[in-house]
Design a protein around this motif. Structure first.
Motif, PDB file in Angstrom:
ATOM      1  N   VAL A 108     -29.989   0.959  15.758  1.00 61.55           N
ATOM      2  CA  VAL A 108     -31.296   0.007  15.314  1.00 61.55           C
ATOM      3  C   VAL A 108     -30.690  -1.315  15.307  1.00 61.55           C
ATOM      4  N   GLY A 109     -30.790  -1.932  16.449  1.00 66.24           N
ATOM      5  CA  GLY A 109     -30.303  -3.199  16.714  1.00 66.24           C
ATOM      6  C   GLY A 109     -28.612  -3.069  17.019  1.00 66.24           C
ATOM      7  N   SER A 110     -27.952  -4.070  17.657  1.00 62.05           N
ATOM      8  CA  SER A 110     -26.516  -4.022  17.759  1.00 62.05           C
ATOM      9  C   SER A 110     -25.931  -4.016  16.199  1.00 62.05           C
ATOM     10  N   ASP A 111     -26.883  -4.518  15.351  1.00 59.19           N
ATOM     11  CA  ASP A 111     -26.343  -4.716  13.899  1.00 59.19           C
ATOM     12  C   ASP A 111     -25.914  -3.387  13.352  1.00 59.19           C
ATOM     13  N   GLU A 112     -26.776  -2.297  13.826  1.00 60.60           N
ATOM     14  CA  GLU A 112     -26.424  -1.043  13.165  1.00 60.60           C
ATOM     15  C   GLU A 112     -25.254  -0.249  13.723  1.00 60.60           C
ATOM     16  N   GLY A 170     -18.450 -17.532  12.953  1.00 55.48           N
ATOM     17  CA  GLY A 170     -19.136 -16.182  13.627  1.00 55.48           C
ATOM     18  C   GLY A 170     -20.425 -15.662  12.773  1.00 55.48           C
ATOM     19  N   PHE A 171     -20.827 -14.630  13.313  1.00 56.12           N
ATOM     20  CA  PHE A 171     -22.403 -14.069  12.893  1.00 56.12           C
ATOM     21  C   PHE A 171     -22.439 -13.846  11.386  1.00 56.12           C
ATOM     22  N   SER A 172     -23.068 -14.275  10.576  1.00 61.07           N
ATOM     23  CA  SER A 172     -22.873 -13.927   9.100  1.00 61.07           C
ATOM     24  C   SER A 172     -23.246 -12.624   8.548  1.00 61.07           C
ATOM     25  N   LEU A 174     -15.647 -10.419  17.165  1.00 62.51           N
ATOM     26  CA  LEU A 174     -15.690 -11.694  17.741  1.00 62.51           C
ATOM     27  C   LEU A 174     -17.450 -11.558  18.245  1.00 62.51           C
ATOM     28  N   THR A 175     -17.830 -12.842  18.081  1.00 61.73           N
ATOM     29  CA  THR A 175     -19.096 -13.120  18.980  1.00 61.73           C
ATOM     30  C   THR A 175     -18.893 -13.873  20.337  1.00 61.73           C
ATOM     31  N   ASN A 176     -18.918 -13.206  21.354  1.00 60.00           N
ATOM     32  CA  ASN A 176     -18.759 -13.944  22.709  1.00 60.00           C
ATOM     33  C   ASN A 176     -19.785 -13.603  23.543  1.00 60.00           C
ATOM     34  N   GLY A 200     -20.332 -17.398  21.592  1.00 62.67           N
ATOM     35  CA  GLY A 200     -20.478 -17.686  20.312  1.00 62.67           C
ATOM     36  C   GLY A 200     -21.933 -17.910  19.738  1.00 62.67           C
ATOM     37  N   ASN A 201     -22.418 -17.712  18.621  1.00 61.70           N
ATOM     38  CA  ASN A 201     -23.679 -18.131  17.926  1.00 61.70           C
ATOM     39  C   ASN A 201     -23.163 -18.512  16.331  1.00 61.70           C
ATOM     40  N   PRO A 202     -23.299 -19.738  16.213  1.00 64.36           N
ATOM     41  CA  PRO A 202     -24.389 -20.649  16.773  1.00 64.36           C
ATOM     42  C   PRO A 202     -23.518 -21.829  17.787  1.00 64.36           C
ATOM     43  N   LEU A 237     -16.221  -6.880  20.461  1.00 65.80           N
ATOM     44  CA  LEU A 237     -16.859  -7.843  21.117  1.00 65.80           C
ATOM     45  C   LEU A 237     -18.264  -8.004  21.227  1.00 65.80           C
ATOM     46  N   ASP A 238     -18.952  -8.635  20.188  1.00 63.31           N
ATOM     47  CA  ASP A 238     -20.373  -8.674  20.170  1.00 63.31           C
ATOM     48  C   ASP A 238     -20.906  -9.562  21.129  1.00 63.31           C
ATOM     49  N   CYS A 239     -21.455  -9.012  22.141  1.00 58.77           N
ATOM     50  CA  CYS A 239     -21.956  -9.637  23.521  1.00 58.77           C
ATOM     51  C   CYS A 239     -23.577 -10.014  23.239  1.00 58.77           C
ATOM     52  N   ALA A 240     -24.135 -10.178  22.169  1.00 60.22           N
ATOM     53  CA  ALA A 240     -25.528 -10.300  22.125  1.00 60.22           C
ATOM     54  C   ALA A 240     -26.262 -11.219  23.038  1.00 60.22           C
ATOM     55  N   TYR A 241     -25.406 -12.274  23.628  1.00 59.54           N
ATOM     56  CA  TYR A 241     -25.963 -13.170  24.308  1.00 59.54           C
ATOM     57  C   TYR A 241     -25.344 -13.218  25.920  1.00 59.54           C
ATOM     58  N   ILE A 242     -24.512 -12.119  25.983  1.00 59.04           N
ATOM     59  CA  ILE A 242     -23.787 -12.376  27.400  1.00 59.04           C
ATOM     60  C   ILE A 242     -24.510 -12.418  28.604  1.00 59.04           C
ATOM     61  N   ARG A 295     -24.089  -4.631  22.339  1.00 56.67           N
ATOM     62  CA  ARG A 295     -25.195  -5.348  23.244  1.00 56.67           C
ATOM     63  C   ARG A 295     -26.511  -5.141  22.638  1.00 56.67           C
ATOM     64  N   THR A 296     -27.343  -5.861  22.921  1.00 56.80           N
ATOM     65  CA  THR A 296     -28.784  -5.842  22.204  1.00 56.80           C
ATOM     66  C   THR A 296     -29.957  -5.862  23.141  1.00 56.80           C
ATOM     67  N   PHE A 297     -31.133  -5.480  22.583  1.00 57.14           N
ATOM     68  CA  PHE A 297     -32.519  -5.756  23.446  1.00 57.14           C
ATOM     69  C   PHE A 297     -33.278  -6.992  22.626  1.00 57.14           C
ATOM     70  N   SER A 298     -32.343  -7.511  21.600  1.00 63.52           N
ATOM     71  CA  SER A 298     -33.296  -8.557  20.859  1.00 63.52           C
ATOM     72  C   SER A 298     -33.499  -9.554  21.621  1.00 63.52           C
ATOM     73  N   LYS A 299     -32.598 -10.066  22.610  1.00 59.66           N
ATOM     74  CA  LYS A 299     -32.406 -11.437  23.056  1.00 59.66           C
ATOM     75  C   LYS A 299     -33.135 -11.489  24.371  1.00 59.66           C
ATOM     76  N   LEU A 300     -32.396 -11.242  25.295  1.00 61.28           N
ATOM     77  CA  LEU A 300     -32.824 -11.365  26.900  1.00 61.28           C
ATOM     78  C   LEU A 300     -33.994 -10.329  27.089  1.00 61.28           C
ATOM     79  N   LEU A 335     -38.587  -4.797  17.549  1.00 68.44           N
ATOM     80  CA  LEU A 335     -38.402  -3.406  17.723  1.00 68.44           C
ATOM     81  C   LEU A 335     -37.120  -2.731  17.201  1.00 68.44           C
ATOM     82  N   ARG A 336     -36.127  -3.552  17.341  1.00 73.85           N
ATOM     83  CA  ARG A 336     -34.687  -3.199  16.841  1.00 73.85           C
ATOM     84  C   ARG A 336     -33.731  -2.150  17.617  1.00 73.85           C
ATOM     85  N   ILE A 337     -33.424  -2.542  18.765  1.00 72.31           N
ATOM     86  CA  ILE A 337     -32.560  -1.648  19.479  1.00 72.31           C
ATOM     87  C   ILE A 337     -31.156  -2.391  20.111  1.00 72.31           C
TER      88      ILE A 337
HETATM   89  C1  LIG Z   1     -28.918 -11.820  17.713  1.00 70.40           C
HETATM   90  C2  LIG Z   1     -27.639 -11.514  17.392  1.00 70.40           C
HETATM   91  C3  LIG Z   1     -27.442 -10.087  17.481  1.00 70.40           C
HETATM   92  C4  LIG Z   1     -28.156  -9.020  17.815  1.00 70.40           C
HETATM   93  O1  LIG Z   1     -28.646  -8.362  16.655  1.00 70.40           O
HETATM   94  P1  LIG Z   1     -29.667  -7.075  16.674  1.00 70.40           P
HETATM   95  O2  LIG Z   1     -29.359  -6.267  15.464  1.00 70.40           O
HETATM   96  O3  LIG Z   1     -29.206  -6.323  18.143  1.00 70.40           O
HETATM   97  O4  LIG Z   1     -31.008  -7.773  16.602  1.00 70.40           O
HETATM   98  C5  LIG Z   1     -25.821  -9.702  17.312  1.00 70.40           C
HETATM   99  N1  LIG Z   1     -24.851 -10.660  16.976  1.00 70.40           N
HETATM  100  C6  LIG Z   1     -25.151 -12.043  17.012  1.00 70.40           C
HETATM  101  C7  LIG Z   1     -24.314 -12.735  17.125  1.00 70.40           C
HETATM  102  C8  LIG Z   1     -26.704 -12.357  17.287  1.00 70.40           C
HETATM  103  O5  LIG Z   1     -26.783 -13.765  17.417  1.00 70.40           O
END
Ligand SMILES: *Cc1c(COP(=O)(O)O)cnc(C)c1O
Length: 360
Positions: free
Chosen positions: A86-90, A112-114, A155-157, A159-161, A186-191, A214-219, A225-227
């Motif tokens: 449910v999102g890469s968060d899960e 890094g991501f909060s 790691l976010t790679n 990075g965000n922000p 390796l959190d590749c949310a933006y790769i 990886r995530t479906f939330s960005k690109l 929808l959270r995947i």
């Molecule tokens: C947006 C983002 C995610 C994506 O999270 P989802 O749970 O997949 O929506 C993950 N890591 C970082 C650093 C992000 O900015």
């Protein structure tokens, strides 16, 4: 709280704060605070959602086989090593819950991501924050922070922000330096926005202690929808699967994600639009005397002279109906994180900041 007490760590959690989404009394709001896709969800996904809704009375599959096969096809991965969440968060939560607990340490980096410290506390583990160097992840500082108690490095790679990226050589050096009992995440949310960087996929394949998320939330435009998914060694994926709820993803989520993946032209269009508008936005910021690093993501971190100036620019953008993200909590009181929009939206940001600069 009477005789009832929560598990260790839970009361240490500061609730996650999402990007602002409304301005009181305004309708023409442009939301550039959560790195969402300016083109919305892919049309093919909307169709798939409608279709899947007709089967909403049926329980979804538990093995995610069709989506995992699509991920394997499109990204050239091994379906057996993919886990969907449910999102890469899960997926990150599975890692923390399955492999850490009280007394264990999870390393994350300064900017890094909060969610990382939240996920650590959820598992009862201790988050350990490591400094970055000039907004770039510092591998030597991470290696120096590893102890016998370290279980995970997150790691976010890119990075965000920060928007900065570590090249594969650096990721390899980090993986080489970590003891075998430590998982490198390796959190590749933006790769997908980072050109031809593989996100560490080859490292995952070659090691038994590296996981990529990886995530479906960005690109893919499906944040609502959270995947998301994880790619890792089969032995670790098997452990994580035991704590995954069998029906964690609905039929609608599975269908939407698969349809989005199976439309590579749409994704390529989004990447191209982002690259153009990102370059335009960064160029305009620099012309206005606002510093920014080259971004490898779908946002730009604008750095002002100080916190007060960032505050004034933030207010000027709000007055123009534009919401961006203040990133004080990420260690940048002087920063504003601006999601890259489409051509009109980027034009609106540049115009608002140009007007603000004239009035300063
Ligand atoms: C947006 C983002 C995610 C994506 O999270 P989802 O749970 O997949 O929506 C993950 N890591 C970082 C650093 C992000 O900015």
């Amino acid at each position: 709280m009477t005789q009832i007490s929560p598990q260790p760590g839970i009361m240490e959690i500061d609730l996650y704060v999402g990007g602002q989404s409304a301005i009181a009394g305004r309708k023409d709001v442009l939301k550039l605070s959560s790195n969402e896709n300016p083109l919305g969800p892919p049309p093919a996904a909307i169709e798939a959602i409608t279709e899947a809704a007709r089967a909403a009375h049926l329980y979804p599959p538990t093995d995610h086989a069709a989506l995992r096969a699509a991920i394997a096809d499109v990204h050239g991965l091994d379906a057996e090593r993919v886990i969907c969440g449910v999102g890469s968060d899960e997926v990150l939560q599975f890692i923390c819950q399955a492999f850490t607990g009280p007394g264990d340490e999870i390393i994350h980096t300064e900017h890094g991501f909060s969610m990382y410290p939240i996920l650590a506390h959820m598992a009862g583990a201790t988050p350990v924050k490591v400094a970055e160097r000039d907004r770039v992840v510092d591998i030597d500082a991470i290696l120096a922070a590893v102890t016998d108690r370290t279980r995970v490095v997150m790691l976010t790679n890119p990075g965000n922000p920060t928007g900065t990226i570590l090249p594969t050589e650096d990721l390899t050096r980090l993986a080489d330096g970590l003891p075998g009992h430590v998982i490198l995440v390796l959190d590749c949310a933006y790769i997908e926005y980072a050109g031809d960087h593989d996100g560490g996929e080859a490292l995952v394949r070659a090691r038994d202690n590296v996981i990529m998320t990886r995530t479906f939330s960005k690109l893919y435009g499906l944040g609502g929808l959270r995947i998301g998914f994880g790619y890792g060694p089969k032995a670790l994926i098997d452990v994580m699967t035991r704590i995954r709820q069998p029906f964690n993803l609905s039929g609608v989520q599975l269908a939407a994600a698969e349809a989005a993946l199976r439309d590579p032209d749409w994704a390529a269009r989004c990447v191209a639009l982002n690259a153009d508008q990102r370059a335009r936005l960064a160029g305009a910021l620099r012309q206005l005397g606002i510093a920014c690093d080259d971004s490898h993501t779908n946002f730009v971190l604008a750095r002002f002279a100080d916190e007060a100036e960032a505050g004034r620019a933030h207010q000027a953008l709000l007055d123009a109906g534009i919401i961006v993200r203040r990133v004080t909590g990420y260690g940048f009181p002087e920063g504003l994180r601006i999601t890259v929009g489409d051509e009109d939206q980027t034009g609106r940001v540049i115009a608002a900041l140009t007007d603000w600069r004239k009035g300063e």
